[in-house]
Write a protein that holds these residues in place. Structure first.
Motif, PDB file in Angstrom:
ATOM      1  N   THR A  17      17.862 -13.431  19.217  1.00 15.14           N
ATOM      2  CA  THR A  17      18.088 -12.073  19.173  1.00 15.14           C
ATOM      3  C   THR A  17      18.041 -11.254  20.436  1.00 15.14           C
ATOM      4  OG1 THR A  17      16.757 -12.481  16.954  1.00 15.14           O
ATOM      5  CG2 THR A  17      17.276 -10.166  17.776  1.00 15.14           C
ATOM      6  N   THR A  18      17.275 -11.732  21.342  1.00 13.70           N
ATOM      7  CA  THR A  18      17.090 -11.106  22.493  1.00 13.70           C
ATOM      8  C   THR A  18      17.705 -11.425  23.791  1.00 13.70           C
ATOM      9  OG1 THR A  18      14.885 -12.153  23.372  1.00 13.70           O
ATOM     10  CG2 THR A  18      14.445  -9.958  21.756  1.00 13.70           C
ATOM     11  N   LYS A  19      17.899 -12.834  23.684  1.00 19.72           N
ATOM     12  CA  LYS A  19      18.523 -13.403  25.077  1.00 19.72           C
ATOM     13  C   LYS A  19      19.272 -14.594  24.461  1.00 19.72           C
ATOM     14  CE  LYS A  19      15.727 -17.080  24.871  1.00 19.72           C
ATOM     15  NZ  LYS A  19      15.093 -17.180  23.778  1.00 19.72           N
ATOM     16  N   GLY A 213      12.044 -12.294  19.163  1.00 29.15           N
ATOM     17  CA  GLY A 213      12.364 -10.899  19.096  1.00 29.15           C
ATOM     18  C   GLY A 213      12.682 -10.429  17.836  1.00 29.15           C
ATOM     19  N   GLY A 214      13.614 -11.285  17.067  1.00 35.56           N
ATOM     20  CA  GLY A 214      14.045 -10.716  15.640  1.00 35.56           C
ATOM     21  C   GLY A 214      13.502 -11.583  14.529  1.00 35.56           C
ATOM     22  N   THR A 215      13.082 -12.581  14.730  1.00 29.67           N
ATOM     23  CA  THR A 215      12.496 -13.627  13.711  1.00 29.67           C
ATOM     24  C   THR A 215      11.566 -14.444  14.321  1.00 29.67           C
ATOM     25  OG1 THR A 215      13.987 -15.642  14.105  1.00 29.67           O
ATOM     26  CG2 THR A 215      14.829 -13.979  12.679  1.00 29.67           C
ATOM     27  N   GLU A 255       9.169  -1.558  25.570  1.00 31.85           N
ATOM     28  CA  GLU A 255       9.148  -3.092  25.842  1.00 31.85           C
ATOM     29  C   GLU A 255       8.313  -3.574  27.277  1.00 31.85           C
ATOM     30  OE1 GLU A 255      10.680  -5.530  24.215  1.00 31.85           O
ATOM     31  OE2 GLU A 255      10.961  -7.077  25.710  1.00 31.85           O
ATOM     32  N   LYS A 258       4.532  -2.800  26.597  1.00 28.61           N
ATOM     33  CA  LYS A 258       4.178  -3.983  25.708  1.00 28.61           C
ATOM     34  C   LYS A 258       3.776  -5.315  26.320  1.00 28.61           C
ATOM     35  CE  LYS A 258       7.225  -6.492  23.169  1.00 28.61           C
ATOM     36  NZ  LYS A 258       7.959  -6.944  22.170  1.00 28.61           N
ATOM     37  N   GLY A 330       8.691 -16.037  22.794  1.00 32.93           N
ATOM     38  CA  GLY A 330       8.350 -14.893  23.844  1.00 32.93           C
ATOM     39  C   GLY A 330       6.903 -14.097  23.427  1.00 32.93           C
ATOM     40  N   THR A 331       6.990 -13.565  22.085  1.00 36.37           N
ATOM     41  CA  THR A 331       6.184 -12.599  21.513  1.00 36.37           C
ATOM     42  C   THR A 331       4.364 -13.495  21.660  1.00 36.37           C
ATOM     43  OG1 THR A 331       7.307 -11.470  20.065  1.00 36.37           O
ATOM     44  CG2 THR A 331       5.219 -11.197  19.600  1.00 36.37           C
TER      45      THR A 331
HETATM   46  N1  LIG Z   1       4.289 -11.566  27.950  1.00 36.93           N
HETATM   47  C1  LIG Z   1       4.863 -10.896  26.596  1.00 36.93           C
HETATM   48  N2  LIG Z   1       3.967  -9.961  25.877  1.00 36.93           N
HETATM   49  C2  LIG Z   1       4.541  -9.554  24.775  1.00 36.93           C
HETATM   50  N3  LIG Z   1       5.764  -9.763  24.325  1.00 36.93           N
HETATM   51  C3  LIG Z   1       6.702 -10.632  25.045  1.00 36.93           C
HETATM   52  C4  LIG Z   1       6.204 -11.276  26.149  1.00 36.93           C
HETATM   53  N4  LIG Z   1       7.134 -11.854  26.662  1.00 36.93           N
HETATM   54  C5  LIG Z   1       8.443 -11.519  25.731  1.00 36.93           C
HETATM   55  N5  LIG Z   1       8.033 -10.945  24.652  1.00 36.93           N
HETATM   56  C6  LIG Z   1       8.690 -10.550  23.790  1.00 36.93           C
HETATM   57  O1  LIG Z   1       9.387 -11.737  23.069  1.00 36.93           O
HETATM   58  C7  LIG Z   1      10.550 -11.420  22.387  1.00 36.93           C
HETATM   59  C8  LIG Z   1      11.577 -12.190  22.917  1.00 36.93           C
HETATM   60  O2  LIG Z   1      11.292 -13.750  22.584  1.00 36.93           O
HETATM   61  P1  LIG Z   1      12.162 -14.922  22.601  1.00 36.93           P
HETATM   62  O3  LIG Z   1      13.094 -14.885  23.760  1.00 36.93           O
HETATM   63  O4  LIG Z   1      11.609 -16.293  22.075  1.00 36.93           O
HETATM   64  O5  LIG Z   1      13.223 -14.138  21.379  1.00 36.93           O
HETATM   65  P2  LIG Z   1      14.530 -14.873  20.952  1.00 36.93           P
HETATM   66  O6  LIG Z   1      14.719 -16.185  20.964  1.00 36.93           O
HETATM   67  O7  LIG Z   1      15.777 -14.060  21.650  1.00 36.93           O
HETATM   68  O8  LIG Z   1      14.686 -14.004  19.423  1.00 36.93           O
HETATM   69  P3  LIG Z   1      14.778 -14.824  17.923  1.00 36.93           P
HETATM   70  O9  LIG Z   1      14.031 -16.139  18.078  1.00 36.93           O
HETATM   71  O10 LIG Z   1      13.804 -13.987  17.306  1.00 36.93           O
HETATM   72  O11 LIG Z   1      15.924 -14.863  17.752  1.00 36.93           O
HETATM   73  C9  LIG Z   1      10.644  -9.692  22.814  1.00 36.93           C
HETATM   74  O12 LIG Z   1      10.339  -9.317  21.683  1.00 36.93           O
HETATM   75  C10 LIG Z   1       9.871  -9.780  23.946  1.00 36.93           C
HETATM   76  O13 LIG Z   1       9.369  -8.426  24.020  1.00 36.93           O
END
Ligand SMILES: Nc1ncnc2c1ncn2[C@@H]1O[C@H](COP(=O)(O)OP(=O)(O)OP(=O)(O)O)[C@@H](O)[C@H]1O
Ligand SMILES: [Mg+2]
Length: 412
Positions: A17-19, A213-215, A255, A258, A330-331
């Protein structure tokens, strides 16, 4: 000039969702991974793990793949691609079949697995994975490899994962628009589990939670096999939104603070520590207490943990996950999240990073890479199984092929 991909090079494509992340790795004869290319681009066009804008998603994928291809100095023509979203459903199913000649052979196994997957799937869903769990022969339970065993009647337990056909079609459409083929569509939490869990954890029982980011993607393992999967459409972006609203600050600032100053547990934060944040519309910067930030983050993460807990209760395996919970995505990088999770689950919790040693190790020791690297591990395991009898009766590959076939038919 770019050279053509040699055989032992695999590509993992995590469309999050984010990258969007493309990882290229080559494997030596012992199956050791060496990452040779990484491409990373902001994801545009994804909402809660599913594609909401094809054009923007195609552009993000192209950028990430081009970057990875340049770095690896090879053309990328195919990839193992992740799939996630609230449309994913899973169910444990049981199949029964006779053992034809008194001794189990591959055909018997195939028959029993086909019987196990013969279940009603909603017309708008397709089967993504059929993952064998264990076998029972004439009442003897817990058999992992039944080939060669004597008996009359065999039962097989499988974990069947289905997903919305149109969500899968949209992924395939984007992949094809980028000139790529998908080797397989892989449920993202299965991929992440490949890169962050140990065999011992899976044997003893573990709940893997990828908070992106989204799930938030969940996978429960016990006795070495996957038992339960679920997707919760709440994750890090909700926390960012909460912060932006609570402090009337742009999302980019929310962001940033956080990640730099956020904490999931108020009690861990120094009451006097102040930070400075930008306001919306060029107004002057303001001072903000770190505990006030934690006061916004904690309820959201607490709510998410309660939802995970409810999912664990639903799985029936809450008391059987001796290894506890592994957080990744990421979270999971948020300070205090492990401590908060321990308070909620009353279980040991650890943060899971991709289990990879080698080239670019420092660059990928980050939980945002768990799915991308896991897709490579999954791909390698699948290619290694080829030629081995076990793969023959793992209907998972066949099912994957069948969905690919169907989708290819649509978009050829
Ligand atoms: N050090 C950190 N502290 C808090 N949150 C973080 C940190 N690093 C990344 N994130 C959060 O993690 C999220 C992105 O994580 P990730 O790259 O795993 O998601 P994604 O794979 O793009 O999304 P999804 O799997 O939900 O489709 C974002 O919401 C970001 O703000
Ligand atoms: Mg993700």
């Amino acid at each position: 000039m770019a050279k053509k991909l040699p055989d032992p090079v695999l590509v993992g494509l995590d469309i999050g969702t984010t990258k969007v992340l493309a990882v290229v790795a080559e494997f030596n004869a012992r199956g050791q991974m060496k990452i040779i290319g990484l491409g990373h681009h902001r994801s545009k066009g994804m909402k809660k793990g599913v594609i909401s804008d094809i054009e923007s998603t195609v552009q993000s994928i192209q950028r990430a793949v081009e970057e990875a291809s340049l770095m690896a100095n090879c053309d990328i023509s195919s990839a193992y691609v992740g799939i996630a979203g609230a449309h994913i459903h899973s169910i444990n199913s049981l199949g029964v079949a006779p053992i034809k000649n008194g001794e189990v052979d591959e055909l018997d196994v195939r028959h029993v697995l086909e019987a196990a997957r013969a279940m009603a799937v909603p017309s708008d869903h397709s089967i993504l994975h059929v993952l064998p769990q264990d076998f029972t022969i004439d009442g003897q339970k817990g058999i992992h490899d039944p080939i060669g065993m004597s008996g009359i009647r065999m039962e097989a337990g499988v974990h069947v994962i289905t997903g919305s056909t149109s969500a899968a079609q949209n992924i395939m459409k984007c992949i094809r628009r980028c000139g790529l083929e998908a080797n397989a569509l892989v449920l993202e939490q299965i991929a992440s589990s490949e890169s962050v869990l140990s065999h011992d954890e899976r044997d003893l029982g573990v709940c893997m939670v990828d908070i992106g980011g989204g799930t938030t993607d969940i996978a429960v393992y016990h006795d070495g096999f996957i038992k339960h999967t679920a997707v919760i459409p709440i994750a890090g972006d909700h926390v960012t939104n909460d912060i932006a609203i609570a402090f009337n600050t742009p999302k980019t600032v929310a962001e940033e603070i956080k990640k730099r100053f956020g904490n999931a547990l108020i009690q861990l934060v120094d009451k006097h520590h102040e930070i400075e944040i930008d306001s919306i519309g060029g107004r002057p910067t303001r001072k903000l207490k770190r505990w006030a930030l934690a006061e916004v983050i904690e309820p959201r993460i607490d709510e998410l943990m309660m939802m995970i807990q409810a999912e664990l209760d639903r799985s029936g395996f809450h008391n059987l996950i001796g290894s506890g919970v592994v957080l990744t995505g990421g979270t999971s990088g948020l300070d205090g999240i492990v401590e908060l999770a321990e308070e909620v689950f009353h279980l040991p919790v650890r943060r899971g990073l991709p289990n990879y040693q080698g080239n670019l190790e420092q660059a990928v020791r980050n939980p945002i890479f768990s799915t991308g690297i896991g897709l490579l591990e999954y791909g390698l395991a699948r290619q290694n199984r080829k030629g081995r009898s076990l793969e023959e009766y793992s209907t998972e590959e066949k099912m994957s092929k069948s969905i690919m076939g169907r989708l290819k038919g649509i978009f050829a």
